[in-house]
Design an enzyme around this catalytic site. Sequence first.
Site, PDB file in Angstrom:
ATOM      1  N   GLY A  11       2.031  -7.994   8.716  1.00 39.61           N
ATOM      2  CA  GLY A  11       2.957  -7.104   7.993  1.00 39.61           C
ATOM      3  C   GLY A  11       3.790  -6.288   8.970  1.00 39.61           C
ATOM      4  O   GLY A  11       3.290  -5.846   9.993  1.00 39.61           O
ATOM      5  N   ARG A  72       3.262 -14.822   8.215  1.00 39.72           N
ATOM      6  CA  ARG A  72       1.834 -15.155   8.142  1.00 39.72           C
ATOM      7  C   ARG A  72       1.747 -16.647   8.414  1.00 39.72           C
ATOM      8  O   ARG A  72       2.490 -17.430   7.827  1.00 39.72           O
ATOM      9  CB  ARG A  72       1.273 -14.861   6.759  1.00 39.72           C
ATOM     10  CG  ARG A  72       1.639 -13.477   6.257  1.00 39.72           C
ATOM     11  CD  ARG A  72       0.455 -12.564   6.166  1.00 39.72           C
ATOM     12  NE  ARG A  72       0.890 -11.253   5.685  1.00 39.72           N
ATOM     13  CZ  ARG A  72       0.381 -10.109   6.106  1.00 39.72           C
ATOM     14  NH1 ARG A  72      -0.558 -10.089   7.018  1.00 39.72           N
ATOM     15  NH2 ARG A  72       0.795  -8.973   5.615  1.00 39.72           N
ATOM     16  N   TYR A  73       0.887 -17.031   9.309  1.00 37.75           N
ATOM     17  CA  TYR A  73       0.800 -18.442   9.684  1.00 37.75           C
ATOM     18  C   TYR A  73      -0.674 -18.776   9.936  1.00 37.75           C
ATOM     19  O   TYR A  73      -1.138 -18.815  11.090  1.00 37.75           O
ATOM     20  CB  TYR A  73       1.655 -18.672  10.935  1.00 37.75           C
ATOM     21  CG  TYR A  73       1.759 -20.112  11.365  1.00 37.75           C
ATOM     22  CD1 TYR A  73       2.438 -21.039  10.588  1.00 37.75           C
ATOM     23  CD2 TYR A  73       1.177 -20.537  12.558  1.00 37.75           C
ATOM     24  CE1 TYR A  73       2.535 -22.361  10.988  1.00 37.75           C
ATOM     25  CE2 TYR A  73       1.270 -21.858  12.968  1.00 37.75           C
ATOM     26  CZ  TYR A  73       1.951 -22.758  12.173  1.00 37.75           C
ATOM     27  OH  TYR A  73       2.043 -24.070  12.570  1.00 37.75           O
ATOM     28  N   ASP A 103      -5.207  -6.817  12.866  1.00 41.38           N
ATOM     29  CA  ASP A 103      -6.385  -7.460  13.452  1.00 41.38           C
ATOM     30  C   ASP A 103      -6.321  -8.988  13.408  1.00 41.38           C
ATOM     31  O   ASP A 103      -6.842  -9.659  14.299  1.00 41.38           O
ATOM     32  CB  ASP A 103      -7.691  -6.920  12.861  1.00 41.38           C
ATOM     33  CG  ASP A 103      -7.659  -6.836  11.349  1.00 41.38           C
ATOM     34  OD1 ASP A 103      -6.638  -7.228  10.748  1.00 41.38           O
ATOM     35  OD2 ASP A 103      -8.663  -6.398  10.766  1.00 41.38           O
ATOM     36  N   SER A 105      -3.603 -10.722  13.863  1.00 40.48           N
ATOM     37  CA  SER A 105      -2.757 -11.044  15.012  1.00 40.48           C
ATOM     38  C   SER A 105      -3.552 -10.910  16.314  1.00 40.48           C
ATOM     39  O   SER A 105      -3.357 -11.685  17.257  1.00 40.48           O
ATOM     40  CB  SER A 105      -1.554 -10.109  15.050  1.00 40.48           C
ATOM     41  OG  SER A 105      -0.877 -10.159  13.818  1.00 40.48           O
ATOM     42  N   THR A 125       0.863  -1.469  12.169  1.00 40.66           N
ATOM     43  CA  THR A 125       0.693  -1.516  10.711  1.00 40.66           C
ATOM     44  C   THR A 125       0.829  -0.097  10.169  1.00 40.66           C
ATOM     45  O   THR A 125       0.434   0.858  10.840  1.00 40.66           O
ATOM     46  CB  THR A 125      -0.687  -2.082  10.291  1.00 40.66           C
ATOM     47  OG1 THR A 125      -0.884  -1.834   8.896  1.00 40.66           O
ATOM     48  CG2 THR A 125      -1.838  -1.425  11.016  1.00 40.66           C
ATOM     49  N   ASP A 127      -0.888   0.990   7.773  1.00 38.66           N
ATOM     50  CA  ASP A 127      -2.152   1.370   7.131  1.00 38.66           C
ATOM     51  C   ASP A 127      -3.100   2.175   8.019  1.00 38.66           C
ATOM     52  O   ASP A 127      -4.050   2.769   7.522  1.00 38.66           O
ATOM     53  CB  ASP A 127      -2.884   0.109   6.647  1.00 38.66           C
ATOM     54  CG  ASP A 127      -2.057  -0.678   5.655  1.00 38.66           C
ATOM     55  OD1 ASP A 127      -1.359  -0.042   4.854  1.00 38.66           O
ATOM     56  OD2 ASP A 127      -2.092  -1.916   5.687  1.00 38.66           O
ATOM     57  N   ASP A 129      -5.346   1.107   9.919  1.00 36.88           N
ATOM     58  CA  ASP A 129      -6.717   0.620   9.720  1.00 36.88           C
ATOM     59  C   ASP A 129      -7.210  -0.295  10.839  1.00 36.88           C
ATOM     60  O   ASP A 129      -8.130  -1.078  10.643  1.00 36.88           O
ATOM     61  CB  ASP A 129      -6.802  -0.115   8.363  1.00 36.88           C
ATOM     62  CG  ASP A 129      -5.878  -1.325   8.307  1.00 36.88           C
ATOM     63  OD1 ASP A 129      -5.029  -1.487   9.206  1.00 36.88           O
ATOM     64  OD2 ASP A 129      -6.013  -2.118   7.347  1.00 36.88           O
ATOM     65  N   ARG A 162       3.096  18.356 -15.817  1.00 33.85           N
ATOM     66  CA  ARG A 162       2.537  17.010 -15.971  1.00 33.85           C
ATOM     67  C   ARG A 162       1.517  16.667 -14.893  1.00 33.85           C
ATOM     68  O   ARG A 162       1.503  17.265 -13.821  1.00 33.85           O
ATOM     69  CB  ARG A 162       3.661  15.983 -15.877  1.00 33.85           C
ATOM     70  CG  ARG A 162       4.330  15.796 -17.213  1.00 33.85           C
ATOM     71  CD  ARG A 162       5.408  14.754 -17.170  1.00 33.85           C
ATOM     72  NE  ARG A 162       5.950  14.638 -18.500  1.00 33.85           N
ATOM     73  CZ  ARG A 162       7.205  14.332 -18.784  1.00 33.85           C
ATOM     74  NH1 ARG A 162       8.053  14.084 -17.814  1.00 33.85           N
ATOM     75  NH2 ARG A 162       7.612  14.230 -20.027  1.00 33.85           N
ATOM     76  N   ARG A 171      -4.396  -0.650   1.975  1.00 32.20           N
ATOM     77  CA  ARG A 171      -5.427  -1.694   1.810  1.00 32.20           C
ATOM     78  C   ARG A 171      -6.789  -1.036   1.588  1.00 32.20           C
ATOM     79  O   ARG A 171      -6.921  -0.251   0.669  1.00 32.20           O
ATOM     80  CB  ARG A 171      -5.431  -2.652   2.995  1.00 32.20           C
ATOM     81  CG  ARG A 171      -4.161  -3.465   3.058  1.00 32.20           C
ATOM     82  CD  ARG A 171      -4.238  -4.514   4.104  1.00 32.20           C
ATOM     83  NE  ARG A 171      -4.176  -3.921   5.427  1.00 32.20           N
ATOM     84  CZ  ARG A 171      -3.775  -4.572   6.502  1.00 32.20           C
ATOM     85  NH1 ARG A 171      -3.429  -5.841   6.408  1.00 32.20           N
ATOM     86  NH2 ARG A 171      -3.730  -3.985   7.663  1.00 32.20           N
TER      87      ARG A 171
HETATM   88  P1  ATP Z   1      -1.575  -6.926   8.768  1.00 35.22           P
HETATM   89  O1  ATP Z   1      -1.710  -5.538   9.281  1.00 35.22           O
HETATM   90  O2  ATP Z   1      -0.336  -7.130   8.066  1.00 35.22           O
HETATM   91  O3  ATP Z   1      -2.747  -7.458   8.022  1.00 35.22           O
HETATM   92  P2  ATP Z   1      -2.467  -8.874  10.585  1.00 35.22           P
HETATM   93  O4  ATP Z   1      -2.096  -9.192  11.980  1.00 35.22           O
HETATM   94  O5  ATP Z   1      -3.906  -8.504  10.356  1.00 35.22           O
HETATM   95  O6  ATP Z   1      -1.478  -7.772  10.106  1.00 35.22           O
HETATM   96  P3  ATP Z   1      -2.748 -11.469   9.375  1.00 35.22           P
HETATM   97  O7  ATP Z   1      -1.914 -12.170   8.386  1.00 35.22           O
HETATM   98  O8  ATP Z   1      -4.210 -11.315   9.141  1.00 35.22           O
HETATM   99  O9  ATP Z   1      -2.063 -10.045   9.599  1.00 35.22           O
HETATM  100  O10 ATP Z   1      -2.592 -12.200  10.785  1.00 35.22           O
HETATM  101  C1  ATP Z   1      -1.315 -12.446  11.306  1.00 35.22           C
HETATM  102  C2  ATP Z   1      -1.262 -13.826  11.909  1.00 35.22           C
HETATM  103  O11 ATP Z   1      -2.173 -13.900  13.022  1.00 35.22           O
HETATM  104  C3  ATP Z   1      -1.721 -14.928  10.984  1.00 35.22           C
HETATM  105  O12 ATP Z   1      -0.738 -15.301  10.063  1.00 35.22           O
HETATM  106  C4  ATP Z   1      -2.031 -16.038  11.996  1.00 35.22           C
HETATM  107  O13 ATP Z   1      -0.842 -16.637  12.467  1.00 35.22           O
HETATM  108  C5  ATP Z   1      -2.677 -15.230  13.141  1.00 35.22           C
HETATM  109  N1  ATP Z   1      -4.150 -15.241  13.005  1.00 35.22           N
HETATM  110  C6  ATP Z   1      -4.895 -14.608  12.055  1.00 35.22           C
HETATM  111  N2  ATP Z   1      -6.214 -14.884  12.206  1.00 35.22           N
HETATM  112  C7  ATP Z   1      -6.314 -15.700  13.276  1.00 35.22           C
HETATM  113  C8  ATP Z   1      -7.409 -16.344  13.946  1.00 35.22           C
HETATM  114  N3  ATP Z   1      -8.681 -16.195  13.542  1.00 35.22           N
HETATM  115  N4  ATP Z   1      -7.128 -17.107  15.026  1.00 35.22           N
HETATM  116  C9  ATP Z   1      -5.864 -17.280  15.445  1.00 35.22           C
HETATM  117  N5  ATP Z   1      -4.780 -16.714  14.852  1.00 35.22           N
HETATM  118  C10 ATP Z   1      -4.986 -15.932  13.790  1.00 35.22           C
END
Ligand code: ATP
Length: 320
Positions: A11, A72-73, A103, A105, A125, A127, A129, A162, A171
């Site tokens: 995000g 997101r991938y 986390d 990422s 982020t 959040d 968190d 009100r 989250r």
């Molecule tokens: P947010 O704060 O929005 O949740 P985030 O980094 O936690 O951020 P995620 O969607 O969980 O968001 O992760 C971002 C990207 O990191 C994923 O779309 C993926 O490409 C990569 N990723 C997540 N988990 C793993 C993993 N276990 N191993 C390798 N790459 C990962």
Amino acid sequence: MKRIGVLTSGGDSPGMNAAVRAVVRKALYEGMEVYGINYGFAGLVAGDIRKLTRRDVGDIIQRGGTFLYSARYPQFATEEGQLKGIEQLNRFGIEGLVVVGGDGSYRGAYALTKRGYPCIGLPGTIDNDIPGTDYTIGFDTAINTVLDALDRIRDTATSHVRTFVIEVMGRDAGDIALWAGVASGAEQIIIPEKGFDITGVADNIREGREKGKKHTIIVLAEGVMDGKEFAEKLDAIDNFHVRVTVLGHVQRGGSPTARDRVLASQFGAGAVEYLKADKGGLCLGLRNEKIVAHDIVDTLDNMKHKPNLDLYKLNKEISS
Ligand code: ATP
């Protein structure tokens, strides 16, 4: 290390641009080259990569969102995805990477580090968190956005005597609700870390009315339940006619505050220093106003984010 990459993932949050700018400018200052990777790990695998100049990051420090885009991938959690990413890193001669995100990422950053491409994770982020840091990039901007909305809602709540429930993001974490709640003088803050008793919440509204309060503002963290459901529970106890506002994605946008810009700049420059020294597998955080580095795996597996629950107690003491 002479050539590094930078990407934003997960995000978006206000201040990500300031972090990328600091990475680029600090790396150039150190005589290194920087490549920007669009759309997070998805863009890495697709080879959506370009060299960034000093000017490419001009005029972005004040902008919300991320000019490198995010995505997101989930495929990056697989060996196949990671090997494809490495192929692209080799193609561009990129030796290490700065990853700004949450986390998930961080897990991607750790996977690349294990395969010989040192990465540094920066917490981005709204959040707040992410373990290992007191504040994340974007949190300060988000709480100020929420505060602005709460001040406006208070005006109309007072005019009509009100009760409002305002659902905020976060989250599973209550940080946004806690900080914006205290700052706005909300009557009640409901967060997942503390739970709630609906009859107690209703009693509190009635007591406030008896004491002459003209409004009741209840800040509800989304991790507890949605605002509509919460309001229905309250109205089932008494005829409060609770109004609900869900702030949603407005909390994610906007020009970053000074604090977020400074924090992001410190993190971005710090990441470059570690990569310059060929160090990876780390994530940076702010602890007691100092930038610190932690091992990524240790952070993900052994550290837990804890909101400042002193604020919860404080609000109970001063909100009536
Ligand atoms: P947010 O704060 O929005 O949740 P985030 O980094 O936690 O951020 P995620 O969607 O969980 O968001 O992760 C971002 C990207 O990191 C994923 O779309 C993926 O490409 C990569 N990723 C997540 N988990 C793993 C993993 N276990 N191993 C390798 N790459 C990962």
